[in-house]
Every structure is written in structure tokens, then in C-alpha cells.
Design an enzyme around this catalytic site. Sequence first.
Site, short mmCIF file in Angstrom:
data_model
loop_
_atom_site.label_atom_id
_atom_site.label_comp_id
_atom_site.label_asym_id
_atom_site.label_seq_id
_atom_site.Cartn_x
_atom_site.Cartn_y
_atom_site.Cartn_z
N LYS A 9 0.86 -1.26 0.02
CA LYS A 9 -0.05 0.04 0.02
C LYS A 9 0.91 1.15 -0.05
O LYS A 9 2.12 1.22 0.26
CB LYS A 9 -1.02 -0.12 1.03
CG LYS A 9 -1.87 -1.31 1.12
CD LYS A 9 -3.09 -0.90 2.16
CE LYS A 9 -4.07 -2.34 2.05
NZ LYS A 9 -5.09 -1.83 2.87
N TYR A 49 -12.28 -2.12 -4.82
CA TYR A 49 -12.87 -2.39 -3.63
C TYR A 49 -14.32 -2.34 -3.44
O TYR A 49 -15.00 -1.97 -2.64
CB TYR A 49 -12.35 -1.24 -2.51
CG TYR A 49 -11.10 -1.58 -2.00
CD1 TYR A 49 -10.68 -2.64 -1.06
CD2 TYR A 49 -9.70 -0.74 -2.23
CE1 TYR A 49 -9.38 -2.86 -0.62
CE2 TYR A 49 -8.63 -1.14 -1.74
CZ TYR A 49 -8.36 -2.12 -0.91
OH TYR A 49 -6.87 -2.36 -0.13
N ASN A 112 -2.73 -0.09 6.75
CA ASN A 112 -2.12 -1.28 7.15
C ASN A 112 -1.20 -2.22 6.25
O ASN A 112 -1.18 -3.34 6.50
CB ASN A 112 -2.99 -2.20 7.59
CG ASN A 112 -4.26 -2.43 6.50
OD1 ASN A 112 -4.26 -2.15 5.30
ND2 ASN A 112 -5.45 -3.34 6.71
N HIS A 115 -2.43 -5.55 1.22
CA HIS A 115 -3.62 -6.08 0.93
C HIS A 115 -3.43 -7.50 0.51
O HIS A 115 -2.29 -7.86 -0.32
CB HIS A 115 -4.55 -5.37 -0.49
CG HIS A 115 -5.37 -6.12 -0.68
ND1 HIS A 115 -6.78 -6.07 -0.28
CD2 HIS A 115 -5.47 -6.87 -1.94
CE1 HIS A 115 -7.69 -6.82 -1.03
NE2 HIS A 115 -6.75 -7.46 -2.09
N GLU A 126 -9.22 -10.13 -8.54
CA GLU A 126 -8.29 -8.89 -8.29
C GLU A 126 -7.11 -9.36 -9.04
O GLU A 126 -6.40 -8.20 -9.61
CB GLU A 126 -7.75 -9.13 -6.78
CG GLU A 126 -8.98 -8.62 -6.00
CD GLU A 126 -8.74 -8.99 -4.40
OE1 GLU A 126 -9.56 -8.43 -3.59
OE2 GLU A 126 -7.65 -9.31 -4.17
P1 IDP Z 1 -8.34 -6.93 5.02
O1 IDP Z 1 -7.49 -5.90 4.23
O2 IDP Z 1 -7.82 -7.53 6.05
O3 IDP Z 1 -9.33 -8.05 3.89
P2 IDP Z 1 -11.22 -5.63 4.79
O4 IDP Z 1 -12.21 -5.72 5.81
O5 IDP Z 1 -11.53 -6.52 3.39
O6 IDP Z 1 -9.74 -6.06 5.33
O7 IDP Z 1 -10.82 -4.05 4.33
C1 IDP Z 1 -10.24 -3.81 2.99
C2 IDP Z 1 -9.50 -2.54 3.64
O8 IDP Z 1 -10.32 -1.49 4.27
C3 IDP Z 1 -8.52 -2.78 4.84
O9 IDP Z 1 -7.18 -3.46 4.57
C4 IDP Z 1 -8.38 -1.20 5.51
O10 IDP Z 1 -7.46 -0.69 4.79
C5 IDP Z 1 -9.60 -0.55 5.20
N1 IDP Z 1 -10.34 -0.83 6.60
C6 IDP Z 1 -11.08 -1.84 6.94
N2 IDP Z 1 -11.80 -1.72 8.27
C7 IDP Z 1 -11.68 -0.54 8.37
C8 IDP Z 1 -12.07 0.64 9.50
O11 IDP Z 1 -12.76 -0.09 10.23
N3 IDP Z 1 -11.65 1.79 9.39
C9 IDP Z 1 -10.85 2.27 8.35
N4 IDP Z 1 -10.37 1.50 7.36
C10 IDP Z 1 -10.79 -0.04 7.35
MG MG Z 2 -10.42 -7.91 2.36
#
Ligand code: IDP
Ligand code: MG
Length: 138
Positions: A9, A49, A112, A115, A126
Site C-alpha cells: 500500500k 474495492y 495497514n 492487501h 483481483e
Molecule cells: P482486509 O484488508 O484485512 O481483507 P477488509 O475488511 O477487506 O480487510 O478491509 C479492506 C481495507 O479497508 C483494509 O485493509 C483497510 O485498509 C480498510 N479498513 C477496513 N476496516 C476499516 C476500518 O474500520 N476503518 C478504516 N479502514 C478500514
Molecule cells: Mg479484504
Amino acid sequence: MERTLGIIKPEIVERALVGKIISRVEESGLKIVAMKMVRLTKRQAEEFYHVHRGKFFFDELTTYMSGGPVVVMVLEGEEAISRWRALMGATDPARAQEGTIRKDFGTDIQRNAVHGSDSPESAAFEIGFFFSGLELHA
Ligand code: IDP
Ligand code: MG
């Protein structure tokens, strides 16, 4: 054999930590069969997304993911999808296990670090989103 899509990212590219993430991938035994740097438009990030459309973090997430270049890669191996997710760690770096990429390099739940696809269906979508068959080096 399975394939998954990984994304390094924007904050990791910005902080010059791309090599550290790639090292983790290579040390894990997952094979990198495709890789490139791209900058998504806001619209492209929304399409990528799409499953999160309507969630409270959707606008901020897609603005963030289109805010700078990312490194996208296709990883191949047995159970590549779950292995890459295990290496990544939990979505929220604060809750991720010690030794995971998100624990070691993530900034917050949005920024984070990486992805990973979460199922064979999402991996197919994807990978096809970013790469043509000619770009996959089996
Ligand atoms: P993942 O990346 O672990 O699969 P997902 O639930 O698919 O998690 O969410 C996609 C992305 O959206 C996350 O990697 C993160 O960057 C963002 N995200 C997920 N939950 C939150 C939140 O509660 N607040 C802000 N950003 C979030
Ligand atoms: Mg995800």
C-alpha cells in the site's frame, strides 16, 4: 497450486519499505509470478474495492489507495491465499500477531501496509483487475 493478489500500500512505498515486504514474501516460499508499480485513480480504487461500497470507510479507503503509487504482485504456491493472509496478519495492526507484516509495518487500520485476496473468487477478480495472462510468469 493457488494464486493470490498482494498489494503493497501507498504508505509503504512512501516510507521506502517495499524491499522489506518483498523479502518477507520471498522468505515465505511464496513465488512472485507478477509484479508492477501502479497508481490507481479514485474510480479504479472504487472498482477494486467494490465489495466494500457503502461501508463507512469506503470513501477514505479509496482516497487513500489512489493517493500514491502501490506495488501489486501475484503470489503463487500451495494455499497461497491463506498463507499470504497469515503473513499479513489481522486487518488492524494493533491487533495483529507479532511477526506479521501488519504488526511490524502497519500504521493504523486503514494504512495497514498490505492487501491480500480473501478467497479464490476474489483472487481471480483481483488478479484480472491488474494483470493480463501475458504478465503472469508461471
Ligand atoms: P482486509 O484488508 O484485512 O481483507 P477488509 O475488511 O477487506 O480487510 O478491509 C479492506 C481495507 O479497508 C483494509 O485493509 C483497510 O485498509 C480498510 N479498513 C477496513 N476496516 C476499516 C476500518 O474500520 N476503518 C478504516 N479502514 C478500514
Ligand atoms: Mg479484504
